[in-house]
Each structure stands twice: as C-alpha cells, then as structure tokens.
Design a protein around this motif. Structure first.
Motif, PDB file in Angstrom:
ATOM      1  N   SER A  79       1.123  12.496  31.865  1.00  0.00           N
ATOM      2  CA  SER A  79       0.067  13.353  32.231  1.00  0.00           C
ATOM      3  C   SER A  79      -1.115  13.877  33.263  1.00  0.00           C
ATOM      4  CB  SER A  79      -0.540  14.870  30.406  1.00  0.00           C
ATOM      5  OG  SER A  79      -1.439  14.790  30.607  1.00  0.00           O
ATOM      6  N   PRO A  80      -1.411  14.467  33.894  1.00  0.00           N
ATOM      7  CA  PRO A  80      -2.318  14.495  35.017  1.00  0.00           C
ATOM      8  C   PRO A  80      -3.901  14.363  34.358  1.00  0.00           C
ATOM      9  CG  PRO A  80      -0.834  15.787  35.457  1.00  0.00           C
ATOM     10  CD  PRO A  80      -0.281  15.925  34.063  1.00  0.00           C
ATOM     11  N   GLU A  95      -6.633  16.818  12.555  1.00  0.00           N
ATOM     12  CA  GLU A  95      -8.161  18.076  12.720  1.00  0.00           C
ATOM     13  C   GLU A  95      -9.407  17.385  13.200  1.00  0.00           C
ATOM     14  OE1 GLU A  95      -8.464  18.325   8.333  1.00  0.00           O
ATOM     15  OE2 GLU A  95      -6.783  19.698   8.120  1.00  0.00           O
ATOM     16  N   LYS A  96      -9.515  15.986  13.517  1.00  0.00           N
ATOM     17  CA  LYS A  96     -10.457  15.658  13.591  1.00  0.00           C
ATOM     18  C   LYS A  96     -10.364  14.893  15.004  1.00  0.00           C
ATOM     19  CE  LYS A  96     -12.901  17.291  10.225  1.00  0.00           C
ATOM     20  NZ  LYS A  96     -14.318  18.032  10.600  1.00  0.00           N
ATOM     21  N   ALA A  97      -9.674  14.302  15.909  1.00  0.00           N
ATOM     22  CA  ALA A  97      -9.617  13.491  17.144  1.00  0.00           C
ATOM     23  C   ALA A  97     -10.462  13.770  18.023  1.00  0.00           C
ATOM     24  CB  ALA A  97      -7.846  13.200  16.740  1.00  0.00           C
ATOM     25  N   ALA A  98     -10.787  15.304  18.578  1.00  0.00           N
ATOM     26  CA  ALA A  98     -10.800  15.818  19.504  1.00  0.00           C
ATOM     27  C   ALA A  98     -12.360  15.265  19.234  1.00  0.00           C
ATOM     28  CB  ALA A  98     -11.060  17.414  19.314  1.00  0.00           C
ATOM     29  N   VAL A 124      -2.099  15.372  21.651  1.00  0.00           N
ATOM     30  CA  VAL A 124      -3.899  15.661  20.856  1.00  0.00           C
ATOM     31  C   VAL A 124      -4.464  14.537  22.302  1.00  0.00           C
ATOM     32  CG1 VAL A 124      -5.807  15.293  20.394  1.00  0.00           C
ATOM     33  CG2 VAL A 124      -4.458  15.772  18.420  1.00  0.00           C
ATOM     34  N   GLY A 125      -4.346  13.316  22.945  1.00  0.00           N
ATOM     35  CA  GLY A 125      -4.472  12.854  24.107  1.00  0.00           C
ATOM     36  C   GLY A 125      -5.416  12.478  24.440  1.00  0.00           C
ATOM     37  N   LEU A 174      -7.329  16.274  25.597  1.00  0.00           N
ATOM     38  CA  LEU A 174      -6.340  17.520  26.733  1.00  0.00           C
ATOM     39  C   LEU A 174      -4.770  17.110  26.951  1.00  0.00           C
ATOM     40  CD1 LEU A 174      -9.082  16.915  29.351  1.00  0.00           C
ATOM     41  CD2 LEU A 174      -9.040  19.241  27.784  1.00  0.00           C
ATOM     42  N   GLY A 175      -4.442  16.578  26.097  1.00  0.00           N
ATOM     43  CA  GLY A 175      -2.839  16.710  25.916  1.00  0.00           C
ATOM     44  C   GLY A 175      -2.826  15.112  26.595  1.00  0.00           C
TER      45      GLY A 175
END
Length: 285
Positions: free
Chosen positions: A42-43, A179-182, A238-239, A243-244
């Motif tokens: 993923s860029p 739910e929380k990683a971000a 989630v990335g 952002l993926g």
C-alpha cells in the motif's frame, strides 16, 4: 552463592535508561518496521512506515524523544530464587525518574489522583513498580517501559466465559484492534495475557510486550497461537497509521497462566510503533 540487590542499583539503572529509551527505538522494533516497509504494497502505508523509520533516525541522532508523549514509567523487577531483595528495593526509583525526566526535558504526564486531583505531579512520578519471581537461578532482570496514554487507552481486560475458548480470545483481540488500533499509533506490538485473575492478567499482557519481536514464545502451542493472532490482526486491514495496508501489527506476544475453572481472564495491552522498552541485567551489572 546468593546475589544481593540494592535500591541504589535499581534506581541508577532506571535513571540511566530512561533518557536512552525515550530517544532510541529498540533494534528489534526498528528492524521490524524496516521489514514491514519492504513487504508493504500500500503506497499510503509505505509512506507511514518510511516516516516512522525516519522519525527513529532523527530521534536517535538528535537525542530528542521518539514521541511527544513520553509516557508513564513501568518498572518490573524479575528475580530468581537465589537473589536477595531488600524490602525498600524501589525506594530510589521515583527520585531517579524525576531527575531523568527533568534533565532530559521529557514531558511530565502523571496526575496526582485519577479521580479526585488531576493536577500534574510535575515529576512524572510515581513510577509503577512490581516484582515478579522467576525460577531461573542468578536472575536479577529489570524491565523498563515508557508507556504512552494512547496505547494504554486502547487496551482492555475482559473476563470471558470459559466456553469462549481459543476462538473467543481471537475474536476479542481482533475486535479490540478494530475498535482501538487507530488511537494507538499502529503498526502495533500487541501483548496478550490469558489466565490468572482479574488483577493479574494485565501484568501477563504487559510483560509479554518485553519479549523481542523476533523471539516467539518458547512453547510451541503458544508460538503457533501468536502467529495465528498476528495473521488475524493484520487481516483487519487497519494498517500502518490506520490508513490501510498489511501491517496493523508487527507482532503479537502471548503469556498464559493457570486460572479458576469458571474463568477465562483476557488482557490486551497495546504497544505503539514507538515501543520504548529495555531490559537490564542487574546481576551482571
């Protein structure tokens, strides 16, 4: 022959280690970020991973913190059966923490009372200290971690029904990540504790974060479960930077323990991409 620790030795190790781990990302974490960058397709995720490794380089070379949240101080002393530990072994730790944070100009983040007085202590103390006995003769091992609010806030303790079993644990870990990683600055290192009691399972998860990323659990069943959890967590997409992408986590580390027949305690302790930790051998110091 017995080994005798002193409170002075513990405090000195804490004082010397804090400025270093605040600014220098552990080699295993940096290597994992670099591997993730090489593998990522993923860029957007590649750019996040590039920035994280660049941030680590700047922090190391300029002696500045890896993250503006320089965390609370967690100290875990592991001692073998032949190590003599004085009752006041942590007596000098708070003073050492206050000096280290002041001299290194690290952000103070501890409040006086979680409920009744949320004024800053202005010393980043108290440190949160514990002793953990191990069966290894001659061991006097000090674990030190600077734990930011974002990653700890993304953590949880759940008392599952025993019938939830292995798949119930996997589902809860994946749900927590989704739910929380971000909020925990991924890619993560996820510590998982299974067993013990309500008050002890969190310690299992936190101590799991101290194991190097490239060191699977010594028990084959646990190592296989770690690999399964990592695959399931990364499959969430989630990335990096939320952002993926394919690297939501760099590793999942699991500690297990006995528990009551009617219980299945589970703790999930998130570690952010700035995993500020070190282990110091006090027996050989």
């Amino acid at each position: 022959m017995s080994i005798e620790l002193t409170s002075e030795k513990v405090a000195q190790a804490v004082y010397e280690t804090i400025p270093r781990i605040a600014c220098v990302l552990p080699a295993d974490v940096l290597a994992a970020l670099e591997r993730a960058f090489a593998e990522e397709r993923s860029p957007r995720a590649r750019e996040v991973l590039r920035q994280l490794t660049e941030n680590a380089r700047i922090a190391r070379e300029d002696h500045v913190p890896l993250c503006q949240d320089t965390g609370t101080v967690w100290v875990c002393l592991e001692v073998g059966p032949d190590v003599l530990v004085p009752g006041n072994v942590f007596a000098g730790v708070d003073e050492a923490v206050a000096r280290a944070y002041e001299e290194a100009r690290l952000r103070m983040s501890v409040v006086k009372n979680a409920l009744f007085d949320r004024a800053n202590t202005r010393t980043n103390t108290p440190a949160f200290c514990e002793i953990h006995p191990v069966e290894e003769p001659g061991v006097a091992r000090l674990h030190l971690m600077l734990k930011g609010g974002g990653s700890d806030n993304a953590s949880r303790v759940v008392m599952l029904a025993p019938g939830a079993g292995r798949e119930g644990i996997v589902e809860e870990v994946v749900r927590c990540v989704q739910e929380k990683a971000a909020n925990a600055c991924p890619p993560l290192v996820v510590g998982v504790g299974v067993g013990a009691t309500f008050d002890k399972v969190g310690g299992l998860a936190k101590r799991a974060l101290m194991r190097p990323i490239d060191a699977p659990a010594p028990d084959e069943r646990t190592a296989a479960f770690e690999a399964e959890l990592l695959a399931r967590v990364n499959a969430t997409g989630v990335g990096a930077g939320a952002l993926g992408g394919a690297h939501t986590a760099l590793a999942v580390k699991v500690n297990t323990a006995p528990c009551h027949i009617a219980a299945l305690p589970l703790a999930i302790n998130m570690g952010c991409s700035a995993m500020r930790r070190a282990t110091i051998d006090l027996a050989g110091a």
